[in-house]
Design an enzyme around this catalytic site. Sequence first.
Site, PDB file in Angstrom:
ATOM      1  N   LYS A  49       8.802  44.546  14.026  1.00  0.00           N
ATOM      2  CA  LYS A  49       8.222  45.286  12.951  1.00  0.00           C
ATOM      3  C   LYS A  49       8.456  44.524  11.661  1.00  0.00           C
ATOM      4  CE  LYS A  49      10.053  49.721  14.839  1.00  0.00           C
ATOM      5  NZ  LYS A  49      11.089  50.596  14.498  1.00  0.00           N
ATOM      6  N   GLY A  50       9.101  43.508  11.594  1.00  0.00           N
ATOM      7  CA  GLY A  50       9.635  42.695  10.579  1.00  0.00           C
ATOM      8  C   GLY A  50       8.705  42.067   9.737  1.00  0.00           C
ATOM      9  N   ASP A 106       8.728  37.241  10.442  1.00  0.00           N
ATOM     10  CA  ASP A 106       9.470  37.454   9.293  1.00  0.00           C
ATOM     11  C   ASP A 106      10.497  36.327   8.939  1.00  0.00           C
ATOM     12  OD1 ASP A 106      11.190  38.126  11.506  1.00  0.00           O
ATOM     13  OD2 ASP A 106      11.789  40.388  10.601  1.00  0.00           O
ATOM     14  N   ASP A 109      15.342  32.878  13.071  1.00  0.00           N
ATOM     15  CA  ASP A 109      16.866  32.650  13.136  1.00  0.00           C
ATOM     16  C   ASP A 109      17.272  31.450  14.125  1.00  0.00           C
ATOM     17  OD1 ASP A 109      19.619  33.414  12.581  1.00  0.00           O
ATOM     18  OD2 ASP A 109      19.468  35.204  13.661  1.00  0.00           O
ATOM     19  N   PHE A 158      23.116  36.931   6.631  1.00  0.00           N
ATOM     20  CA  PHE A 158      22.154  37.983   7.114  1.00  0.00           C
ATOM     21  C   PHE A 158      21.450  38.432   5.694  1.00  0.00           C
ATOM     22  CE2 PHE A 158      20.930  42.156   8.746  1.00  0.00           C
ATOM     23  CZ  PHE A 158      20.546  41.736   9.896  1.00  0.00           C
ATOM     24  N   ARG A 171      14.195  48.048   5.211  1.00  0.00           N
ATOM     25  CA  ARG A 171      12.580  47.332   5.448  1.00  0.00           C
ATOM     26  C   ARG A 171      11.873  47.394   4.024  1.00  0.00           C
ATOM     27  NH1 ARG A 171      12.181  45.576  10.667  1.00  0.00           N
ATOM     28  NH2 ARG A 171      12.816  47.006  12.342  1.00  0.00           N
TER      29      ARG A 171
HETATM   30  P1  IMP Z   1      15.731  34.534  16.549  1.00  0.00           P
HETATM   31  O1  IMP Z   1      14.825  34.976  17.815  1.00  0.00           O
HETATM   32  O2  IMP Z   1      17.014  34.480  16.692  1.00  0.00           O
HETATM   33  O3  IMP Z   1      14.795  33.525  15.796  1.00  0.00           O
HETATM   34  O4  IMP Z   1      15.338  35.959  15.715  1.00  0.00           O
HETATM   35  C1  IMP Z   1      14.218  36.606  15.576  1.00  0.00           C
HETATM   36  C2  IMP Z   1      14.427  38.143  15.028  1.00  0.00           C
HETATM   37  O5  IMP Z   1      16.043  38.598  14.868  1.00  0.00           O
HETATM   38  C3  IMP Z   1      13.759  38.182  13.753  1.00  0.00           C
HETATM   39  O6  IMP Z   1      12.430  38.457  13.920  1.00  0.00           O
HETATM   40  C4  IMP Z   1      14.319  39.172  13.192  1.00  0.00           C
HETATM   41  O7  IMP Z   1      13.928  40.723  13.779  1.00  0.00           O
HETATM   42  C5  IMP Z   1      15.854  39.178  13.429  1.00  0.00           C
HETATM   43  N1  IMP Z   1      16.594  38.701  12.466  1.00  0.00           N
HETATM   44  C6  IMP Z   1      17.253  37.351  12.579  1.00  0.00           C
HETATM   45  N2  IMP Z   1      17.906  36.937  11.474  1.00  0.00           N
HETATM   46  C7  IMP Z   1      17.502  38.290  10.649  1.00  0.00           C
HETATM   47  C8  IMP Z   1      18.302  38.417   9.341  1.00  0.00           C
HETATM   48  O8  IMP Z   1      18.948  37.810   8.602  1.00  0.00           O
HETATM   49  N3  IMP Z   1      18.081  39.810   8.815  1.00  0.00           N
HETATM   50  C9  IMP Z   1      17.117  40.651   9.728  1.00  0.00           C
HETATM   51  N4  IMP Z   1      16.699  40.355  10.944  1.00  0.00           N
HETATM   52  C10 IMP Z   1      16.974  39.008  11.352  1.00  0.00           C
HETATM   53 MG    MG Z   2      15.431  43.359  13.235  1.00  0.00          MG
END
Ligand code: IMP
Ligand code: MG
Length: 193
Positions: A49-50, A106, A109, A158, A171
């Site tokens: 949803k982000g 969004d 990470d 975060f 959000r």
């Molecule tokens: P990744 O797969 O580790 O790159 O992370 C992907 C998902 O984790 C993103 O689409 C977000 O939904 C969530 N996420 C990662 N870091 C943050 C943050 O700092 N705040 C909120 N959601 C996050």
């Molecule tokens: Mg999330």
Amino acid sequence: MGNEPVFAIEQNTEVLIDNAAITAKVAEMARQIEADFEGESVLLVGILKGSIHFLSDLARHLRLDSQLDFLQASSYHGARETTGLVQIRKDLDINIAGLNVILVEDIVDTGTTVNHLRELLLTRKPKTLRIAALLSKPDAHRVDAQVDYVGFEIPNEFVVGYGLDYGERYRNLPYIAILRNQDDNSQPELFAG
Ligand code: IMP
Ligand code: MG
């Protein structure tokens, strides 16, 4: 839009990127995409949803023939941690074969989600596949995430707001903020985007 704390939940936030800076950056990203796809059509795929606010703003800035679709991926994690397992909860409606696809995320990470989705979508033979992320945390990348359009590189903190959540909240904030003073005793759960 204001950046002053007005809601109670904003007492826990510290503005990192205000709404004006986001708006300017999204417009700049749209100009880059227009230059890369001049005279062509694109399919913007929002990762739920982000990405909702980012997708919505980017789509309205983009002066190209475009379509929209959505995809929802989920990874097992606590409120803040990702484990590396990615599942598709809602797949695309549109057949992407032969299309210029831009995945709209969004935040990158660890990079796990975008890398997994890239692999998956490439098997469906799009004409091109690019990734646009509003935010990226270079210090958190665990896999080599190739992101074509990055809005802001941010520290390994975060963040919430402008689509990003903590336990589904925050959000709606019109800016990106660092979340402070949260107890994180949550157990691993299935969260989506
Ligand atoms: P990744 O797969 O580790 O790159 O992370 C992907 C998902 O984790 C993103 O689409 C977000 O939904 C969530 N996420 C990662 N870091 C943050 C943050 O700092 N705040 C909120 N959601 C996050
Ligand atoms: Mg999330």
